[in-house]
Enzyme design. Structure first.
Site, PDB file in Angstrom:
ATOM      1  N   CYS A   1      15.896  50.602 -60.866  1.00 37.77           N
ATOM      2  CA  CYS A   1      17.031  49.996 -61.554  1.00 37.77           C
ATOM      3  C   CYS A   1      17.183  48.561 -61.059  1.00 37.77           C
ATOM      4  CB  CYS A   1      18.325  50.744 -61.236  1.00 37.77           C
ATOM      5  SG  CYS A   1      18.270  52.487 -61.647  1.00 37.77           S
TER       6      CYS A   1
ATOM      7  N   TYR B   1       3.846  45.910 -57.830  1.00 39.88           N
ATOM      8  CA  TYR B   1       3.997  46.010 -59.273  1.00 39.88           C
ATOM      9  C   TYR B   1       5.389  45.708 -59.808  1.00 39.88           C
ATOM     10  CZ  TYR B   1       5.015  48.361 -63.671  1.00 39.88           C
ATOM     11  OH  TYR B   1       5.457  48.661 -64.931  1.00 39.88           O
TER      12      TYR B   1
ATOM     13  N   ASN C   1      20.968  51.426 -56.883  1.00 39.45           N
ATOM     14  CA  ASN C   1      19.517  51.386 -57.029  1.00 39.45           C
ATOM     15  C   ASN C   1      18.932  52.171 -55.875  1.00 39.45           C
ATOM     16  OD1 ASN C   1      16.852  50.784 -57.550  1.00 39.45           O
ATOM     17  ND2 ASN C   1      16.944  48.740 -56.667  1.00 39.45           N
ATOM     18  N   GLY C   2      18.218  53.240 -56.190  1.00 39.65           N
ATOM     19  CA  GLY C   2      17.625  54.061 -55.145  1.00 39.65           C
ATOM     20  C   GLY C   2      17.772  55.529 -55.441  1.00 39.65           C
TER      21      GLY C   2
ATOM     22  N   GLY D   1      14.543  47.930 -65.746  1.00 33.29           N
ATOM     23  CA  GLY D   1      15.095  49.087 -66.439  1.00 33.29           C
ATOM     24  C   GLY D   1      15.453  48.751 -67.864  1.00 33.29           C
TER      25      GLY D   1
END
Lengths: 476, 476, 476, 476
Positions: A2, A246, A105-106, A28
């Protein structure tokens, strides 16, 4: 995966957040949302789709106030998709003296046991998301001070989390003690800004200051920032190396270093470790371009953009009923015959997950006339799934988890295949000792996952089995 | 500019057309449409937006039949936008013995006088588009044979046109005698396919056969193709050189040659003609990448992707009210500081139109730390507007129409500026004698524009003045 | 005001609920929603708008399972409208061993103090609705049996509530001990059905069995119904008399008697109590038609439909900027001059709230040529607001709270004005002793409202003052 | 059937038209549209759906200018629905010196031959609607004066037409020489207004002036109205009697008399002609209420609203898969048992078309407990289809075309059945000699339909056969 963004003390807080999310769109594309606060109320708009489609002038106008947070969410396979959009907003939390909006986020690995315990105590859950748990724990604090409540809550959650909390009068940023996921701090005039990546700062003209440290909580009220060490940073950190390989944008600062340079060094190291007798270096666009440039410059083999990427790919693309060979890959890529015909090609990508796409691309390049295809991957073989927030398939689906490099090479029908070594990768990202999590390449997980076992949703069977396996082994 | 696609004798004609338009999306993002025919009726769906958003499974299911044509339309400044979407469909044309759908890529220069004459005769116009005129002329033919009617109609229209006509039982492709706009013929099993560019063939797995020739009409019924020379091809052709410079996709065949190779040669010639003492070659992504690769390889100066392009740019992007420096350029591009800092940069682009964007990009590169910025453009200065289908601003707005290269260089604040020579460009596209129209670089127009004068809409004053000026001079 | 519907053990549970809500549309047009359960999961769809607009074939197809509940919500003035749509769904409640969906018709008067106490204990609220509190109380029960948990929860909530609860394996109906709001039980083959009014049974062909009793809980699993007296029914009940006066559909059974008959008797009693020397009886359509028929038949004065109602009134009607006399009333009603001209008119309505609409209608009838206008209202003067679920304005806004009948008559510019007496009304609904709540006509409230004081939202100041006033007086 | 509205010289022309269409919504719910003109341009918005849904503030704001026309369209069975919405707009018509928008209520019976001839001459058709032909004929006029062109065009079209034309500087109203369809003229301050029915005037506060006469053309420029007798009014007129029986709103003036009074007289005459020994008179709501009131008052049998109508019926109502008895009728009507039980019922409706709905309603009333059901219809048996604009089924489908009253009575399972006599109906509408068209009740058509034969679309076979039959007989 995210993207999160927050800003305090800015007259156009919601618009700046919109721009920030726009820059973080690559993190996202499933849904996005913004919550803002004007000191008295929290306003929210969230929906499925891309940032530019979700927010209109009038939507942003309704998001009043000078503080705001936002979130973009990665596509997930199933579940109640609408309910999972963030920010998650609750109308009243005692320690915050009002409404709270949360962006996460996570991935919390002990979400399951926390959830069970909370439900036992009478908590009422609106979603199946692990993020909601954070708000329940906060609400349960008997402290009437938000910072104390955070201090009580944070040790209870385990896993990867960069959090933004918006209360009616403050913006708060939190990063877990292992530092799994990035969180950057920036400044724009009298406003502090928080974002997953620095590219969000560039768009709004904000200055990058530093990372929020592992275990740090920053509380921003008006133009003031207060920093608290809420959790002891782990001696061995666990920054996600895949961000540099990436995920992050090439023009971002992530974990205090530039992604572009890391990828360039990956490509160069790959060329040194695994040279190829070839005529051209062809990247899989767009994410592998930087590594391919590095490979080309180190090896002296000229770069050629032999694959063209279609940038209008929509999410609801309609397939023909009749069989078109390699249709899935063709919608995304088209070979440029003039560049490939008769050439010995080094094809550079930044990962091989299941191997099926790579196989199609190798074939596509060969059908366009390439004489040889030498596959080079700018990281080590991906052998283990991620439990800290990256959306990977189960172990069984990862081709490298059960096949040798030779077997993979035969499967993708390349003339040769080589991966960057772990050492090469760690050097490329200039890792300090124990700074990065490399579990996806090594299977060594930085957190004890035994606790995670009962937490997984039952439908998620493949992942359950992965966890069993991991839990029975030693962790880092 | 527009993209057109047609297919005959295919069980999934509408879906193939959908895919074809999808591959031609770069030729127009304003609107798109498909008409299909099942031998008895013509079905149509068209709307504003991107191909992937406009068509749903159920929409395609309603487009029945084995013949279909489609159109994607470029953004235009004003007018009744909805009415301008194509295909244009009429319910009954005598010579076609039923409904006809039309797709047009190009621009008729005598549209105004034709329109006036037709209105005088009682024709009723639904739109202000020049394309509708084609159908009125066809309908007026007293011939009851479509081919004869085409033979009567075609000599009456002047200008640039690649046309697709769908009748209840045939698919027809037409290209003007000068060959301004491209039109390719391909084959997929028992089906003939027509498309603006060959990249549309690649996606559906069709084979490229050849160009439709200037002045040629191809009539496809079932699996049979009949070719007729309806117009004498001009001895001096007028293929649009800008297709190779910028417009077409790099992986396409256009005018019988590959765009990638043309652009590579442009870059190489530019490096030879105008070398620079620099450290890196940086393309403006995405369209200038091929030329920059050529420049880099010819000059030996390494390529660096110093500008990052944001691919999620939506059409209704909401700007902040507060001033963000160079915001417009920032939404589209972000500099990669690591690559640019301290470097002498060759910045390669494929055109400078007004100069304002170039000025912002040069500044952006400099602010990111570049020591020097040497601008190189892979075509000659654009000094004259296009009247044959490319959407250019008026002459006054073209910076090169009234400024020397030195003046432009100072305006864009580059350290040096050089354009590719006309000769260099013609060589790069491997032009035969008199094969390409280069009016935008030379001001020499291949058609007598005097007739065009009374045709323009009155609102279009800037363009009127351009035409006056051109008409007073000699044409090619 | 709201409408609720539930069905168990039916192969098309969601579709039957859709039909039920459709029949109950008059009880709420703001939003609607359905939750269904297939024994393993709860599925939900809710949105703003009318039932027929919200649900499509595919939406209903996704609402799987043989049990379902639904809700239609009345327009409310402010607040977070989207968050207020029902059913309210929570993912996990321990005593239900899974997800629970709730539909609530009524109003909890101690919502404020419950909410404060729950927040203090760490409950996290998603909405500002009082209905959500029910789920929190349920979740907090340490009993692992749903019925026991209900038994703990129900005594804690005070006020008006007819509830439907859908768990993964059961459908539950609950009615408060005063019986404020209706709830009917019906049968359709092997399925039990619950609905606010019996007209919902008629549409799906179900048979009306009986009312759910005040204080009763019915638990339906498969084809089995279990009835539990969870609360002691109050000796003096408080059925809402306004359901019979205005709210319910004329063709419904409500509180075990038919609305049509009640209204007919109201009209007849009104004619007896307050005759008028007139030529025609004109109802305000549609709700006052039944009473007007009664008045006409009792008095022998012929009925005339002198006002025409526009049934296409949309909710976003756009008003002209220029002043049109009595525009608001005109959009809804148009006088039929032929019927009114020269006539002495008895105008029958079922309530006068603020008086402004009545004033406009009297004027409209007079402008259409009526010689005299005698206003007759089929209930007593509305002097006090409702705190049990009917959306009334504040006391100050109720014209009858501070004006005599003579004053009101002068304000609405009628030639005479008469209301039905309380006794007349109670007879018309065939009330047993202490069966109905008449607080809106008497100011005597059946529940001690002192507790309600700190509960109101702060913005709701007018209503606060009303409550103060009420609390200072004696309650029934 | 359709509703049309126009206004000139009003600062809020589009908004007034919106209101006018809103009042005429009952004349067509399929689509609606408005065109406005500011003296320089014609602006248009049209779409499927209800007026209140189609137009938003911003849509109306874009419809600039002080003249406007609008159209609501009745639901039609098939065809290209979107293309059929009106106003039909053409960009340039010579005699109007600019754009023209057309609204048409009625049906041209020689549309087919006109269309064929126009197509032969090269006209290009955008739709299959007969209305478009009017514009083609107008465009073909060599006169450069609009009034002269109208004078040329009007004699060429045969059939029923009330037309509104909006040019850039004028508003024009036209009515055919037989006066089939209504068109009223009104005044609002300095503005003239035209509308199908006077109820549209009431809503905007305009004054009814008179009918536009059969054969009259009114041309309105600014505040000036010019009247021209363009066609000789037929000695025998053909006003549509069905407007008074069913179609028009009860509160409207149509053909210079009030609909309410006509229906009241129909009911009274029906009671005189066909009394019934019964307890109550029950109307099928809403259209038969006025006739039922008349019946009740003439007969002395009390009125009872024994059928309740559901006013939220949407057009995309989703049916259950399981069989619910008489579901179709139930969605629209619910019986009120209290009123019907044990009663001998006179059921009053305004037409029996196929008989299927009537059969269901009789059954519904009987199932609700009625002892007897006596069906009374306020017009004669419908035996012939309409070719002048009313959407009737084919002759074969009209139950009265092939069955005696006794047979129909048995089919609908009523205890008795009676229709109003033709003479009774003509008296009720106060028809002068030869003033009304009664073809649907008599089969005597006022226009020679032989010409109409080749005009019908081929798919419309049932109607073709009807026409053959009619053409072979004598016409009036």
């Amino acid at each position: 995966m995210c993207g999160i963004f927050g800003i305090a003390n800015h007259p156009e807080a919601a618009r700046m957040t919109y721009l920030g999310l726009y820059a973080l769109q690559h993190r996202g594309q499933e849904s996005a949302g913004i919550s803002s606060s004007d000191g008295e109320q929290v306003y929210t708009h969230k929906a499925r789709g891309l940032v530019a489609d979700i927010f209109k002038e009038e939507t942003l106008d309704r998001l009043k106030g000078s503080n705001a947070v936002g979130h973009t969410r990665y596509s997930t396979a199933g579940g109640n998709l609408e309910g999972n959009a963030q920010p998650i907003v609750v109308k009243y939390v005692a320690c915050a003296r009002g409404a709270v909006a949360l962006c996460h986020n996570g991935n919390l690995i002990n979400a399951g046991s926390l959830r069970m315990e909370l439900a036992r105590q009478g908590a009422v859950f609106q979603s199946t998301s692990d993020s909601e748990i954070v708000l329940h724990l906060l609400a349960r604090s008997q402290s009437d001070d938000l910072l104390s409540a955070l201090g009580e809550m944070l040790p209870q959650i385990q896993g990867a989390f960069s959090l933004l909390l918006l209360t009616e009068d403050a913006l708060i940023g939190v990063r877990d003690a292992n530092g799994f996921r990035p969180l950057c701090l920036g400044q724009l005039g009298d406003s502090y800004v928080l974002a997953s990546e620095s590219c969000a700062f560039d768009l709004i003209g904000a200055k990058y200051l530093r990372e929020v440290e592992p275990g740090e909580v920053v509380v921003i009220r008006g133009s003031q920032l207060q920093s608290v060490k809420a959790l002891h940073a782990e001696p061995r950190l666990s920054k996600c190396i895949f961000e540099h390989v990436y995920f992050a944008r090439r023009d971002s600062m992530v974990f205090g270093r530039t992604v572009q340079s890391s990828r360039d060094r990956m490509g160069r190291a790959l060329a040194e470790e695994s040279p190829a007798d070839a005529d051209i270096v062809v990247p899989i666009p767009d994410s592998a371009v930087a590594a391919a440039v590095g490979y080309s410059q180190q090896s002296g083999i000229p770069l050629a953009f032999g694959l063209m990427r279609n940038h209008y790919v929509g999410r609801t693309f309609i397939e023909p009923e009749s069989r078109i060979r390699n249709f899935g890959a063709k919608v995304k890529y088209n070979p440029v015959r003039e560049l490939l015909a008769g050439k010995r090609v080094v094809l550079v990508d930044d990962s091989i997950v299941r191997g099926t796409t790579t196989r199609k691309l190798v074939k596509m390049v060969r059908n366009a006339g390439a004489a040889e295809v030498h596959m080079r991957v700018s990281c080590p073989p991906t052998i283990s799934p991620c439990f800290y927030g990256v959306d990977t398939p189960t172990k069984k689906e990862l081709i490298a988890s059960s096949h040798t490099i030779d077997e993979i090479c035969r499967y993708i029908q390349a003339d040769s295949l080589a991966y960057l070594s772990l050492e090469g990768l760690l050097n490329a990202v200039q890792s300090g000792p124990g700074e990065f999590c490399t579990a996806c390449y090594t299977g060594r997980y930085p957190l004890n996952l035994a606790d995670a076992l009962p937490n997984m949703k039952e439908e998620d069977e493949g992942r359950q089995l992965d966890l069993w396996e991991v839990a029975l082994k030693e962790t880092v």
